[in-house]
Design an enzyme around this catalytic site. Structure first.
Site: not given
Ligand code: ADP
Ligand code: MG
Length: 529
Positions: A59, A92-93, A384
């Protein structure tokens, strides 16, 4: 130098392009650090804090907090991520990664001799355009649709170390949300997440009502109270020293007895007062003295002591009770209501369940798992998911994830830039390029070739497939909407505007003045390289 005349000895000053470069470097370094955690295939980080506490997480904001970032510029970006955390919880990332990439683009522009003011202006124009692209892409949804909420929960939790159980957890979240959501939307506090090490994540369950990690105080108290009338008390149930004349001198056994009798009488009266008000359940935030426990037991009252403040507040809202500070003055009006209060064993501990609450419907998701570390991460993933669902319920708009929205923004911005003249055009182009960092990183983190992924995505979007994204779970370019890789629109708009805001703030700085700290606690000038 002027410097020395107006500033204290030992202070340092970095100006102009050097100042910009220094700040950009810090921002980029921070983004590089969290970048590898983005998306479903992102790696985790293990951060050991200065006091030795270990956090293993994927996270963004949790990593940033645990890193105890020192560099002032990097700290500004951490703040932006925290805003995202407070506003939404998810994304957040993304904020940090986009901010880092916008800074990188800005660096290139600065090197071409473009003034920061122009870059800032260009970025602002690009942001406005990006917002309207997102708005166009957004699909209106009915927020009570369980399949949609499930997709949102799964997208939010993907990659958070709950891979094998995400379906099960998404189901718990959606069921929980649908139970507590009201006309006013979703109050996240009405879903309590309780972690209990032991068992496996699959053993997690949804409980209607509020679960307190406490067992009833005395054997003789009932284990189940139907039609509970609940007293919430935030003062100790005991005789306060001040209520007894502190100068009392005891010189004979009779006096001693009298004194004890008086004390007993006061406690008895206090308990009687609570019972007379009609309470059959007492939750006390402070202690309940042994004798008071005894009288409560005798009166058949179910009582807990040292209940957490957050639980007291939740109970007050859910049951309609008023938290009372003077047990002696409690009346029937102060009591809350619940269908039933009962004790049940979870794992090897007894817990108290309060369900069928009068006011709000509150639920508890009881999370089980191998260790505290696992459970902490599961809890963050759920938070989240709940955050995203809350946002969708409030705003009813979603966009595609998996880099689809970013590619579309990038394309539209490139076209928009073509229509511009002047140097802002370069800034808008730089912004457009920077947006690709999301699909690029998603691809990289899952071992796919980013260049070929971007090429494929662009080709699809050129054909009018505006929701095409890269599903990194199977490495294929998919239409994100039917595939259920969806996110609330607001996660994207908030992330983008936070990122641009902090980048603008950083680019405005052209002079860094660092004063020498006093000799006693001298620190190095913060470095991130
Ligand atoms: P954040 O802290 O920004 O939420 P995450 O590590 O949760 O970061 O990653 C979020 C990103 O992962 C988003 O851009 C979301 O669209 C993408 N994502 C989620 N599921 C998938 C998937 N199956 N394939 C590709 N990207 C995905
Ligand atoms: Mg996320």
């Amino acid at each position: 130098m002027v410097n020395q005349q107006i500033m204290p000895e030992g202070s340092t000053r970095t100006r102009g392009i050097e100042a910009h470069k220094h700040n950009i470097l810090a921002g980029k370094a921070l983004a590089e650090t969290v970048r590898t955690t983005l998306g479903p295939k992102g790696m985790d980080k293990m951060v050991v804090s200065s006091d030795g506490e270990v956090t293993i997480t994927n996270d963004g904001v949790t990593i940033l907090e645990a890193m105890e970032v020192q560099h002032p510029t990097a700290k500004m970006i951490v703040e932006a991520a925290k805003t995202q955390e407070d506003e939404i919880g998810d994304g957040t990332t993304t904020v940090v990664v986009i901010a880092g990439e916008l800074l990188k683009s800005a660096e290139g522009l600065l090197e071409q001799g473009i003034h920061p003011t122009i870059i800032i202006r260009g970025y602002k124009m690009a942001l406005n355009k990006a917002m309207s692209v997102l708005k166009e892409l957004a699909k209106e949804v009915s927020p009570k649709n369980p399949k949609l909420l499930r997709d949102i929960a799964v997208t939010a939790m993907t990659g958070k170390g709950v891979e094998e159980s995400k379906e099960k957890l998404a189901e718990l979240v959606v069921k929980g949300v649908l139970k507590v959501v009201s006309e006013e939307g979703l109050r996240n506090e009405n879903i309590k997440l309780l972690t209990k090490p032991g068992g496996s994540v699959e053993d997690s369950k949804l409980v209607e009502g509020i679960v307190l990690e406490k067992e009833r105080l005395k054997e003789g108290m009932p284990t189940r109270v139907e039609n509970a009338r609940i007293a919430l008390i935030d003062a100790p149930i005991e005789v306060k020293e001040t209520e007894i004349d502190s100068k009392i001198t005891i010189s004979s056994p009779e006096q001693m007895e009298q004194f004890i009798e008086m004390e007993e009488g006061m406690i008895k009266a206090m308990v009687q007062k609570i019972v007379d008000a009609g309470a059959n359940v007492v939750f006390c935030q402070r202690g309940i003295d042994e004798l008071a426990q005894h009288y409560l037991e005798e009166a058949g009252v179910y009582a807990l002591r040292r209940v957490k403040l957050s639980d007291m507040k939740l109970l007050a809202r859910a049951t309609g009770a008023r938290i009372v500070s003077e047990p002696n003055q409690i009346t029937a009006k102060d009591l809350g209501k619940a269908g039933v209060v009962y004790e049940e064993k979870i794992g090897d501990e007894y817990m108290t369940f309060v369900s069928g609450c009068e006011n709000t419907r509150a639920v508890t998701i009881l999370l089980r798992g191998g260790s505290e570390h696992v459970l902490d991460e599961v809890k963050r993933a759920l938070m989240d998911a709940i955050g995203d669902i809350g946002v969708v319920i409030a705003t009813k708009e979603i966009v595609g994830g998996a880099g689809s929205a970013e590619i579309e923004i990038s394309r539209e911005l490139t076209r928009f830039a073509d229509k511009l003249s002047g140097r802002e055009q370069l800034a808008v182009q730089g912004f457009a390029k920077a947006m690709e960092i999301i699909p690029v990183t998603l691809a990289e983190n899952s071992g796919l070739d980013p260049i070929s992924v971007i090429t494929k995505l662009k080709a699809e979007h050129d054909k009018g497939k505006r929701y095409a994204g890269i599903d990194v779970l199977n490495g294929r370019v998919v239409d994100t909407l039917p595939s259920g890789i969806v996110e609330p629109l607001r996660v994207k708009t908030q992330a983008l505007s936070s990122a641009v805001e902090v980048v603008t703030m950083i680019l405005r700085i052209d002079d860094i003045i660092v004063n020498e700290p006093p000799k006693s606690d001298q620190q190095e000038m913060p470095k991130l390289e």
